[in-house]
Design an enzyme around this catalytic site. Structure first.
Site, PDB file in Angstrom:
ATOM      1  N   ALA A  83       0.835  -1.208   0.000  1.00  0.00           N
ATOM      2  CA  ALA A  83       0.000   0.000   0.000  1.00  0.00           C
ATOM      3  C   ALA A  83       0.866   1.253   0.000  1.00  0.00           C
ATOM      4  O   ALA A  83       1.788   1.376   0.807  1.00  0.00           O
ATOM      5  CB  ALA A  83      -0.909   0.001   1.234  1.00  0.00           C
ATOM      6  N   TYR A 147       7.436  11.363  -0.303  1.00  0.00           N
ATOM      7  CA  TYR A 147       7.410   9.990  -0.834  1.00  0.00           C
ATOM      8  C   TYR A 147       8.816   9.369  -0.813  1.00  0.00           C
ATOM      9  O   TYR A 147       9.004   8.226  -0.385  1.00  0.00           O
ATOM     10  CB  TYR A 147       6.865  10.035  -2.260  1.00  0.00           C
ATOM     11  CG  TYR A 147       6.634   8.701  -2.931  1.00  0.00           C
ATOM     12  CD1 TYR A 147       5.433   8.023  -2.774  1.00  0.00           C
ATOM     13  CD2 TYR A 147       7.600   8.144  -3.766  1.00  0.00           C
ATOM     14  CE1 TYR A 147       5.208   6.811  -3.426  1.00  0.00           C
ATOM     15  CE2 TYR A 147       7.388   6.943  -4.413  1.00  0.00           C
ATOM     16  CZ  TYR A 147       6.183   6.282  -4.245  1.00  0.00           C
ATOM     17  OH  TYR A 147       5.964   5.086  -4.881  1.00  0.00           O
ATOM     18  N   LYS A 151       9.916   6.039   1.272  1.00  0.00           N
ATOM     19  CA  LYS A 151      10.385   4.830   0.588  1.00  0.00           C
ATOM     20  C   LYS A 151      11.832   4.495   0.966  1.00  0.00           C
ATOM     21  O   LYS A 151      12.211   3.316   1.009  1.00  0.00           O
ATOM     22  CB  LYS A 151      10.227   4.985  -0.927  1.00  0.00           C
ATOM     23  CG  LYS A 151       8.763   5.078  -1.382  1.00  0.00           C
ATOM     24  CD  LYS A 151       8.010   3.781  -1.111  1.00  0.00           C
ATOM     25  CE  LYS A 151       6.600   3.775  -1.663  1.00  0.00           C
ATOM     26  NZ  LYS A 151       5.917   2.485  -1.484  1.00  0.00           N
TER      27      LYS A 151
END
Ligand code: CAA
Length: 240
Positions: A83, A147, A151
């Protein structure tokens, strides 16, 4: 007896391809999703894979959702943390909400899902944690401070936990997809997307099924000695 796999964000995009590939490889599969009921019901009708709705950003919802999956399908042996969301903006325009939403889902979500499953995997002396990170966690990306940070955090999490799981038969690995033909990448303005494809030596976007095959391998018994690794699948766009 077939092992049970749980895929977060498993009803669309890369997650759906992973759920289908694991089912085809003989696993019992549960697909978690957060919001898009219509897509989830369509996925369930087409694949027969059961879907479970909760937000990975909510620890209590994860624990409760996992309890439900395990009651219906048995202990989860394979967790695929797939997700993920984007809230892209140049940093001078990025809001606290955009930062927090992305960190809550992409990074905290990985903790929230892995933590409730960890002790069971340790007790059973088997587990597979596969987290879908991103090329942009490796190289950074303009307009993705949130983001890219989330990550990259997923990769640190993977390397740390791999060391803790190794003696208990639990492998913890990450996959860094490059740009894959999904809704997320198609939402990037067309001109920007064209310039991205021009940077990919393979000359094309990746396919979700190409990432799914990486997951099936890392979940298999054959991959038992591989842990803490980052498997890069980006058409040659970036090498670490
Ligand atoms: N490098 C350098 N400069 C860039 C740039 C880049 N990659 N992209 C945009 N810029 C520049 C623009 O040229 C523009 O400059 P000027 O002001 O001098 O014209 C400026 O940055 C952008 O300013 P805007 O006011 O137009 O920005 P905006 O607020 O409208 O935001 C955007 C636009 C959000 C950045 C949009 O361009 C965008 O979505 N870009 C794509 C970002 C991206 O690649 N995201 C990846 C999504 S896919 C994914 O994340 C999956 C995965 O794991 C791979």
């Amino acid at each position: 007896m077939a092992r049970t796999a749980l895929v977060t964000g498993g009803s669309r995009g890369i997650g759906a391809a992973i759920a289908i590939a694991l089912r085809d490889a003989g696993y019992r599969v549960a697909a978690n999703y957060a919001g898009n009921d219509e897509a989830a019901q369509k996925f369930k009708a087409e694949t027969g894979i059961p879907v479970y709705k909760w937000s990975v950003a909510d620890y209590d919802a994860c624990a409760e959702g996992i309890r439900k999956v395990e009651a219906e399908l048995g202990p989860v042996d394979i967790l695929v943390n797939n997700a993920g969301i984007t809230r892209d903006a140049p940093f001078h325009k990025m809001t606290r909400e955009q930062w927090n939403e992305v960190i809550s889902t992409n990074l905290n979500g990985v903790f929230n899902m892995t933590h409730p499953l960890w002790n069971g995997m340790r007790e059973r002396k088997f587990g597979r944690i596969v987290t879908i990170s991103s090329i942009n966690g490796q190289k950074g990306q303009f307009a993705q401070a949130n983001y890219s940070a989330s990550k990259a955090g997923d990769l640190g999490f993977t390397k740390a936990l791999a060391q803790e799981g190794a003696r208990a038969g639990i492998t913890v690995n990450a996959i860094c997809p490059g740009y894959i033909a999904t809704d997320m990448v198609m939402a990037v303005p067309e001109k920007v997307r064209e310039s991205i494809v021009a940077q990919i030596p393979a000359g094309r976007l990746g396919e979700a099924a190409e990432i799914a095959r990486c997951v099936v391998f890392l979940a298999s018994d054959d991959a038992g000695f591989i842990t803490g690794s980052t498997l890069t699948a980006n058409g040659g766009q970036y090498f670490v």
